[in-house]
Design a protein around this motif. Structure first.
Motif, mmCIF file in Angstrom:
data_model
loop_
_atom_site.group_PDB
_atom_site.id
_atom_site.type_symbol
_atom_site.label_atom_id
_atom_site.label_comp_id
_atom_site.label_asym_id
_atom_site.label_seq_id
_atom_site.Cartn_x
_atom_site.Cartn_y
_atom_site.Cartn_z
ATOM 1 N N GLY A 255 3.475 -0.430 8.044
ATOM 2 C CA GLY A 255 2.482 0.633 8.028
ATOM 3 C C GLY A 255 2.806 1.692 7.002
ATOM 4 N N MET A 256 4.096 1.998 6.887
ATOM 5 C CA MET A 256 4.490 3.044 5.942
ATOM 6 C C MET A 256 4.260 2.581 4.505
ATOM 7 N N ASP A 257 4.540 1.312 4.215
ATOM 8 C CA ASP A 257 4.311 0.801 2.872
ATOM 9 C C ASP A 257 2.835 0.794 2.522
ATOM 10 N N MET A 258 1.987 0.611 3.564
ATOM 11 C CA MET A 258 0.549 0.623 3.340
ATOM 12 C C MET A 258 0.021 2.044 3.232
ATOM 13 N N GLY A 259 0.855 3.035 3.490
ATOM 14 C CA GLY A 259 0.421 4.421 3.360
ATOM 15 C C GLY A 259 0.078 5.093 4.666
ATOM 16 N N GLY A 260 0.385 4.446 5.800
ATOM 17 C CA GLY A 260 0.101 5.071 7.088
ATOM 18 C C GLY A 260 1.394 5.498 7.753
ATOM 19 N N LEU A 261 1.760 6.750 7.598
ATOM 20 C CA LEU A 261 3.053 7.195 8.121
ATOM 21 C C LEU A 261 3.046 7.276 9.648
ATOM 22 N N THR A 262 1.852 7.372 10.244
ATOM 23 C CA THR A 262 1.777 7.476 11.707
ATOM 24 C C THR A 262 2.421 6.271 12.382
ATOM 25 N N CYS A 263 2.194 5.082 11.775
ATOM 26 C CA CYS A 263 2.766 3.851 12.330
ATOM 27 C C CYS A 263 4.264 3.985 12.502
ATOM 28 N N PHE A 264 4.906 4.615 11.545
ATOM 29 C CA PHE A 264 6.361 4.701 11.572
ATOM 30 C C PHE A 264 6.838 5.423 12.825
ATOM 31 N N PHE A 265 6.129 6.489 13.196
ATOM 32 C CA PHE A 265 6.563 7.248 14.369
ATOM 33 C C PHE A 265 6.274 6.484 15.649
ATOM 34 N N TYR A 266 5.093 5.846 15.715
ATOM 35 C CA TYR A 266 4.740 5.131 16.941
ATOM 36 C C TYR A 266 5.680 3.946 17.164
ATOM 37 N N GLY A 267 5.959 3.204 16.106
ATOM 38 C CA GLY A 267 6.830 2.051 16.247
ATOM 39 C C GLY A 267 8.231 2.444 16.673
ATOM 40 N N LEU A 268 8.758 3.474 16.044
ATOM 41 C CA LEU A 268 10.127 3.892 16.379
ATOM 42 C C LEU A 268 10.196 4.463 17.793
ATOM 43 N N TYR B 202 -1.154 -0.463 18.616
ATOM 44 C CA TYR B 202 -0.765 -0.997 17.310
ATOM 45 C C TYR B 202 -1.956 -1.686 16.658
ATOM 46 N N ASP B 203 -2.665 -2.488 17.478
ATOM 47 C CA ASP B 203 -3.812 -3.227 16.941
ATOM 48 C C ASP B 203 -4.928 -2.276 16.530
ATOM 49 N N ASP B 204 -5.193 -1.262 17.387
ATOM 50 C CA ASP B 204 -6.252 -0.306 17.063
ATOM 51 C C ASP B 204 -5.924 0.449 15.787
ATOM 52 N N LEU B 205 -4.647 0.815 15.677
ATOM 53 C CA LEU B 205 -4.266 1.700 14.583
ATOM 54 C C LEU B 205 -4.212 0.966 13.257
ATOM 55 N N LEU B 206 -3.605 -0.222 13.226
ATOM 56 C CA LEU B 206 -3.350 -0.853 11.928
ATOM 57 C C LEU B 206 -4.033 -2.210 11.776
ATOM 58 N N SER B 207 -3.953 -3.079 12.801
ATOM 59 C CA SER B 207 -4.445 -4.451 12.602
ATOM 60 C C SER B 207 -5.923 -4.485 12.270
ATOM 61 N N GLY B 208 -6.710 -3.609 12.925
ATOM 62 C CA GLY B 208 -8.143 -3.650 12.681
ATOM 63 C C GLY B 208 -8.592 -2.739 11.563
ATOM 64 N N ASN B 209 -7.675 -1.978 11.012
ATOM 65 C CA ASN B 209 -8.036 -0.972 10.012
ATOM 66 C C ASN B 209 -8.620 -1.622 8.771
ATOM 67 N N VAL B 210 -9.731 -1.095 8.283
ATOM 68 C CA VAL B 210 -10.450 -1.748 7.196
ATOM 69 C C VAL B 210 -9.645 -1.712 5.893
ATOM 70 N N ILE B 211 -8.938 -0.618 5.644
ATOM 71 C CA ILE B 211 -8.159 -0.510 4.400
ATOM 72 C C ILE B 211 -7.041 -1.552 4.402
ATOM 73 N N MET B 212 -6.373 -1.663 5.561
ATOM 74 C CA MET B 212 -5.276 -2.614 5.667
ATOM 75 C C MET B 212 -5.802 -4.044 5.528
ATOM 76 N N GLN B 213 -6.961 -4.329 6.140
ATOM 77 C CA GLN B 213 -7.530 -5.682 6.053
ATOM 78 C C GLN B 213 -7.852 -6.045 4.613
ATOM 79 N N LEU B 214 -8.462 -5.088 3.889
ATOM 80 C CA LEU B 214 -8.857 -5.388 2.515
ATOM 81 C C LEU B 214 -7.642 -5.569 1.611
ATOM 82 N N ARG B 215 -6.568 -4.855 1.941
ATOM 83 C CA ARG B 215 -5.387 -4.946 1.079
ATOM 84 C C ARG B 215 -4.549 -6.185 1.360
ATOM 85 N N THR B 216 -4.757 -6.833 2.516
ATOM 86 C CA THR B 216 -3.886 -7.957 2.869
ATOM 87 C C THR B 216 -4.599 -9.301 2.881
ATOM 88 N N LYS B 217 -5.907 -9.313 3.106
ATOM 89 C CA LYS B 217 -6.591 -10.602 3.250
ATOM 90 C C LYS B 217 -6.647 -11.304 1.900
#
Lengths: 160, 375
Positions: free
Chosen positions: B128-141, B195-210
């Motif tokens: 998440g952090m590499d994709m630019g979402g720093l929030t993921c880092f706090f939730y995961g940790l 986790y899924d709501d925040l990152l897996s379904g995120n449109v920016i993340m989907q476009l950057r990885t698919k």
């Protein structure tokens, strides 16, 4: 025409996914009781580590300043990185024989990797884990510790 | 008046140039240096330079006895320390033909899976952090902290445990271990939806990885990609399924394989593996049999002369341990086949033609641990 609808569907789904994510972050924003941060330096007095916490290697002493270490040196041979040094001494017993006792049990905290082999292999359970974890010092020589306290002697039941 | 010098202007889009990504770049997750050859923003080729954190663990093993080797393997792939320990312990037990108690096998399997969840949680943070979402880092940790607390209570340390010994365990599990694990599973089943709501379904993340960084099954096999990375390309390579150890034969779990081979497939594989690990733990946690926590072992362990190999499924892929013994208490030669090293070898092939921002996404989905590469 199909691509036209697709274009708007993409925009709608994109905004929806962003709002789903913002719902999660927003929920935590409005529920401050879910904050898990420990205020570490302020809570030092109440901070209690777990019983098994590996802070440092210590040698427990009884109230009469007695320890259980015979100075056999098994911990020294089992240590993978030489952080334990044992200096032995010999004393004359009343029956004329010489007996090996421990003079200094030197523990280099700076070299210890906390693998726990010294404590596991000690035949007389002389060593244990201490709970202390604030090891930062200004001088590295302070990290070399002598585990047996000055003037201490071996416990009676162990030496017999 | 100053003289105007007309320098020849080079067209930067036509010329290749090299930049250093790392060794201190946040997205390389450690001290990995990538010399990237770029044309404009397109990656032409890439050269990884390893060795910045080489400690010579394999050489150090040659002077250590087998119980002492365990604490060195912690420091290879520090995010799956228990699983590395497991590999060496299984090898010694196989060589000596020691049967460990059932209780040990159950505890080892549960702790391995907990370790796998903790490792994937940290991967999710950094992805998440590499994709630019720093929030993921706090939730995961935050959620990883719950597992680390369980580890700290039972084994005394949070990252480098050295909990397994050849023939058993260092000590028995804490009396509260089972209760705390059950509380954690209940807690994490709720949180993984976040986790899924925040990152897996995120449109920016989907476009950057698919469709980014696609590896075919044949390439994955020939490069030796294993773990969730290899299974993202359709290569069925789960050691837990194909060569079971511990009590993996007795539990029902699915091997997660996706055939897309892109960054999103590798991402979703890891998310599903966390769920699968929770299923495995739930099946075992109530059935830990009573018994000893260690088998009877000699004080000095000497392996009979010969060659031994043992593999386990670490959080990043297949970890192999190879030992040549000459009958002494120390190994004659020790070699680790680490998953991150094989996965890194594909990076040049995969990232050719991608944008440099895609390279960060591909690298994040491979989940490197740099001390595991350099050893």
């Amino acid at each position: 025409m199909n691509s036209f609808f697709q274009y708007f569907a993409d925009i709608f789904n994109g905004v929806k996914s962003l709002l789903t994510g913002m719902k999660v972050t927003g929920r935590y924003f409005f529920s401050p009781w879910e904050i898990v941060t420990q205020q570490y330096p302020e809570n030092r007095k109440t901070l209690k580590m777990y019983d098994r916490f590996k802070g440092e290697v210590i040698m427990p002493h009884t109230a009469n300043n007695e320890h259980r270490c015979t100075g056999c040196g098994i911990c020294e041979t089992n240590c993978p990185n030489g952080s334990i040094e044992i200096i032995q001494d010999k004393i004359d017993m009343p029956d004329g024989k010489k007996k090996r006792i421990i003079d200094k049990h030197i523990y280099h905290l700076s070299m210890c990797t906390f693998c726990g082999l010294c404590i596991k292999t000690c035949p007389s359970d002389a060593l244990a884990w201490g709970q202390e974890f604030e090891h930062a010092v200004f001088d590295r020589t302070k990290l070399t510790k002598i585990l047996n306290k000055p003037g201490s002697s071996i416990l009676k039941d162990i030496s017999e | 008046m100053k003289e105007v010098i007309n320098l020849p202007v080079k067209n930067i889009e036509e010329e290749e140039y090299h930049i250093n990504m790392g060794p201190q770049h946040p997205s390389t997750h450690g001290v990995l240096r990538l010399v990237v050859s770029l044309q404009g923003e397109i990656v032409k080729s890439l050269k990884p330079h390893c060795g910045y954190i080489h400690r010579g663990i394999e050489k150090m093993c040659e002077k250590d006895t087998y119980p002492q080797i365990i604490h060195l393997t912690d420091r290879m792939d520090y995010l799956s320390a228990h699983i590395n320990n497991h590999a060496v312990c299984l090898l010694v037990e196989k060589a000596l033909e020691v049967e460990v108690p059932e209780r040990v096998k159950y505890i080892r399997t549960i702790v391995d899976e907990l370790n796998r969840i903790a490792s994937h949680q940290l991967w999710w943070c950094s992805f998440g952090m590499d994709m630019g979402g720093l929030t993921c880092f706090f939730y995961g940790l935050r959620d990883r902290e719950k597992i680390l607390d369980i580890f700290e209570e039972s084994f005394g340390s949070r990252l480098l445990h050295s909990y397994y010994t050849p023939g058993g365990l260092m000590m028995d599990i804490h009396p509260d271990f089972q209760k705390n694990v059950k509380v954690f599973i209940k807690y994490f089943r709720k949180k993984i939806k976040d986790y899924d709501d925040l990152l897996s379904g995120n449109v920016i993340m989907q476009l950057r990885t698919k469709g980014v960084g696609v590896i075919s099954k044949e390439d994955a096999i020939s490069f030796g990609m294993t773990g969730p990375t290899g299974r993202g390309s359709g290569f069925s390579c789960d050691v837990r399924k194909h060569h079971p150890y511990g009590v993996y034969e007795k539990v029902q779990f699915n091997e997660i394989v996706r055939t897309e081979g892109d960054t999103l497939a590798r991402y979703l594989n890891r998310m599903d593996e966390m769920r699968e690990s929770m299923n495995i733990i739930e099946q075992l946690i109530d059935n830990i049999p009573a018994g000893d926590y260690t088998a009877k072992m000699k004080a000095v362990i000497k392996l009979p002369a010969g060659e031994y190999f043992q593999r386990v499924e670490s959080a990043r892929g297949e970890l192999g341990v190879y030992v040549v013994s000459d009958g002494n208490k120390t190994p004659f030669r020790m070699k680790f086949r680490t998953p991150s090293f094989s996965n890194l070898s594909t990076l040049d092939y995969v990232s050719r033609g991608c944008k440099i921002a895609d390279l960060v996404a591909i690298g994040a989905s491979m989940d490197y641990v740099i001390p595991d590469i350099d050893r």
